[in-house]
Write a protein that holds these residues in place. Sequence first.
Motif, PDB file in Angstrom:
ATOM      1  N   ALA A 460       0.825  -1.210   0.000  1.00  0.00           N
ATOM      2  CA  ALA A 460       0.000   0.000   0.000  1.00  0.00           C
ATOM      3  C   ALA A 460       0.859   1.259   0.000  1.00  0.00           C
ATOM      4  O   ALA A 460       0.335   2.374  -0.017  1.00  0.00           O
ATOM      5  N   ARG A 461       2.181   1.089   0.028  1.00  0.00           N
ATOM      6  CA  ARG A 461       3.074   2.244   0.118  1.00  0.00           C
ATOM      7  C   ARG A 461       3.237   2.939  -1.241  1.00  0.00           C
ATOM      8  O   ARG A 461       3.046   2.337  -2.287  1.00  0.00           O
ATOM      9  N   GLY A 468       4.403   2.995   7.818  1.00  0.00           N
ATOM     10  CA  GLY A 468       3.396   1.958   7.783  1.00  0.00           C
ATOM     11  C   GLY A 468       2.762   1.685   9.122  1.00  0.00           C
ATOM     12  O   GLY A 468       3.244   2.116  10.179  1.00  0.00           O
ATOM     13  N   MET A 469       1.661   0.936   9.072  1.00  0.00           N
ATOM     14  CA  MET A 469       1.024   0.384  10.260  1.00  0.00           C
ATOM     15  C   MET A 469       0.501  -0.999   9.867  1.00  0.00           C
ATOM     16  O   MET A 469      -0.690  -1.276   9.855  1.00  0.00           O
ATOM     17  N   ALA A 499      -1.887   3.404  -1.294  1.00  0.00           N
ATOM     18  CA  ALA A 499      -1.460   4.221  -2.432  1.00  0.00           C
ATOM     19  C   ALA A 499      -2.136   3.834  -3.737  1.00  0.00           C
ATOM     20  O   ALA A 499      -2.217   4.653  -4.667  1.00  0.00           O
ATOM     21  N   GLY A 500      -2.597   2.595  -3.860  1.00  0.00           N
ATOM     22  CA  GLY A 500      -3.241   2.200  -5.103  1.00  0.00           C
ATOM     23  C   GLY A 500      -2.329   2.344  -6.309  1.00  0.00           C
ATOM     24  O   GLY A 500      -1.169   1.924  -6.290  1.00  0.00           O
ATOM     25  N   ARG A 501      -2.831   2.963  -7.376  1.00  0.00           N
ATOM     26  CA  ARG A 501      -2.089   3.027  -8.638  1.00  0.00           C
ATOM     27  C   ARG A 501      -0.906   3.989  -8.589  1.00  0.00           C
ATOM     28  O   ARG A 501      -0.134   4.067  -9.547  1.00  0.00           O
ATOM     29  N   LYS A 502      -0.751   4.738  -7.480  1.00  0.00           N
ATOM     30  CA  LYS A 502       0.373   5.678  -7.366  1.00  0.00           C
ATOM     31  C   LYS A 502       1.538   5.079  -6.576  1.00  0.00           C
ATOM     32  O   LYS A 502       2.446   5.792  -6.157  1.00  0.00           O
ATOM     33  N   GLY A 503       1.518   3.750  -6.370  1.00  0.00           N
ATOM     34  CA  GLY A 503       2.541   3.108  -5.562  1.00  0.00           C
ATOM     35  C   GLY A 503       3.724   2.589  -6.353  1.00  0.00           C
ATOM     36  O   GLY A 503       3.808   2.710  -7.584  1.00  0.00           O
ATOM     37  N   TYR A 577      -5.034   8.311  -4.475  1.00  0.00           N
ATOM     38  CA  TYR A 577      -4.654   7.024  -3.914  1.00  0.00           C
ATOM     39  C   TYR A 577      -5.843   6.062  -4.026  1.00  0.00           C
ATOM     40  O   TYR A 577      -6.863   6.388  -4.650  1.00  0.00           O
ATOM     41  N   LEU A 578      -5.753   4.896  -3.440  1.00  0.00           N
ATOM     42  CA  LEU A 578      -6.689   3.826  -3.762  1.00  0.00           C
ATOM     43  C   LEU A 578      -8.155   4.224  -3.572  1.00  0.00           C
ATOM     44  O   LEU A 578      -8.970   4.097  -4.498  1.00  0.00           O
TER      45      LEU A 578
END
Length: 766
Positions: A460-461, A468-469, A499-503, A577-578
């Motif tokens: 998800a980064r 993170g968590m 982050a979705g497609r921006k990761g 993000y996502l």
Amino acid sequence: MSSGRAVESIAIAGAGPGGLYLAISLKLRNPALDVVVHERNRPDDTFGWGVVFSDQTLANLKANDPETAAIIEAAFVHWDDIDVHIRGRTVRSGGHGFAGIGRQKLLTILQERARSLGVDLRFQDEVADIRALPADVVVAADGLNSRTRNEAPEVFGVDIDVRTNKYIWLGTKQAFDAFTFAFVETPCGWIWAHAYQFEPGASTFIVECTEATWRGLGFDEMDTDQTCRAAETLFADWLGGHALMSNAKHLRGSAWLNFPRVACSNWRDGKVVLLGDAAHTAHFSIGSGTKLAFEDAIRLAEALTDGGDLDNALAAYETERRVEVLKLQSAARNSTEWFETVDRYLGLDPLQFAYSLLTRSQRVSHENLRLRDRDFLTGVERWFAESAGAPPTDDPPAPMFAPLRLRGLTLPNRVVVSPMCMYSAEDGTVGDFHLVHLGARALGGAGLLFTEMTDVSADARITPGCAGMYRSEHRDAWKRIVDFVHGQGSRIAIQLAHAGRKGSVERPWGPRADQPLTEGGWELIAPSPIPWSDEDQTPREMTRGDMDRVRDDFVRATRWADEAGFDMVELHCAHGYLLSSFLTPVSNHRTDEYGGSVENRLRFPLEVFAAMRAVWPDDGPMSVRLSASDWVEEGLTPEDSVAIARAFAEAGCDLIDVSAGQTSEDSRPVYGRMFQTPLSDRIRNEAGVVTMAVGNIYETDHVNSILAAGRADLCALARPHLADPNWSLRAAAETGWRGIQPPVQYRAGFAQLARNLERQQQAGPV
């Protein structure tokens, strides 16, 4: 026209204030100039009643032509006060420094002054072809309905935006002792008047309303005389028995109008130059039309008489004036939109409503109001603080230092450290850098700190350096920071995201900044298989199984955030993000129940939020960050954003963090100070939810103006806090507020800063 040739003759089409004042200014600079003014109407034929001057406008006239300024000033009716009448209450604010003069009186003064200087004034002289006039330079000062401009719209790059509200320009013999705004509620909606005295015993009385109200009241079927009689009944409480009158004899049928905002990308065509309303307009609610025309005239006269290269001089005139015009048009746009959307403010307390009206254009700020009328502003601050639950006091804090309660959390002030990615974690684990970074801002007095975007899984980064968590070590590392922040009296929220497609990209510095990872990357998921850019990885369209996993990742991160001691948790649904990608049609092209209508696009983000809410403490507040505009065509509509905010609020969201953009590479935001605040304003006052404003907010005046006007309930500052971790302490020192408690170790420094700033304020500008 040869650029090297001296200008000997100038023709001006239009004998309005701008055209006449240009002629005067030209003859003052070069009495030998042949200046001819052509006007199709009679000298005494004008539309409108009074003209408003600010002290600044008069100062400009005095500097240019003291004699004309003195004659105009002698004819002024002066006032300092503004009265706002709403729901049976009158709120008065003073110190505004305005003056009114009859439009015909002003024109007569300018006509006489022009003749005395040798200007050739030709009335009832219709110019068929302005370009055929025998002059070196021809100036089109032919007003709002400029024939010169309208006959060649492609040459001048004409853009006309016709505004939605209806208005009519009337007059009355009632003498108002203040600039008066009177708001009247009718069964068909609200209608209001802008009224001011322009000569003894005579006032301008502009009536305005939405088109729906206009039609509902039957004005669309009335002639002008009938309109006057109907308006007299509506505004009888303020007219003192006096009639309303119109002098718009040249208009056919009703004299109701829609205001056209005119902008031209080019003010010159050969020897023809546009001036005043022919080139640009700004809404009457900020009284800037005559001001702009006068200032155009002064600068154009300088350009035509400075003896240098004419082409360069005219280019400099346009460049310089365009900047000033854009500033006024921006302020006018803000003012126009306030009146067009006044329904959203009618639920405000009358005092806050008046404050919102006074600061609507952003030209009048919080501290500027203090200079104008200290008692009025103190009353606003007292009302704001007491409404927030602060104890009554004769020395109330500025709005930024009023508390705010969200469920079981009370924030000591309304300054927020915005989420800012630092890209400095190790496999999601925050360390000493983050402790010092966030700890310093807690020491600096901010009421609430947000963590950076904190991701709920490794994939998800955005980058390998994102926080993170998603492991228990992350929870423990965050707890160390949370405990330190709490020890300084601040509160802290965690922003959870995917982050979705921006990761799977590099950190935003170095030779491959923001480029896809070449090693150690991961698969991307998104609502639809649309890459962020041509260079980025194409994401896989999410299955229902993917949705279940992502939802559960957010739930786990929320549980750990509670265990780490965070005061609030925010769900990141912005910036492409996502979850933002689900909300916006720019990136959600699904054809199942998660795509299409805004209700469908909301389905999965709401599911995630509801699952988080179920495991977060009942007395713990939650927020959602939204991109309220994509800044692209076919993106989110304002109505979508209000509906989305309302849906999250109904699901248990306590705060909407209103951001915008970053959802598409094609976005084209219009930057400026507080440029995203109108989005917060709309969501707060239309959806009825608590909001946080963000976006180029950097001064204490910005924060206090936004809060006091009811445009947001919190203000988040990012870059100002990067530059100055002690921003809130400095703001307290600047505003004289001693209710803030710096760390004991810093109190001596805070006291000295406060003394130094007080000395500087007393000394004034050097």
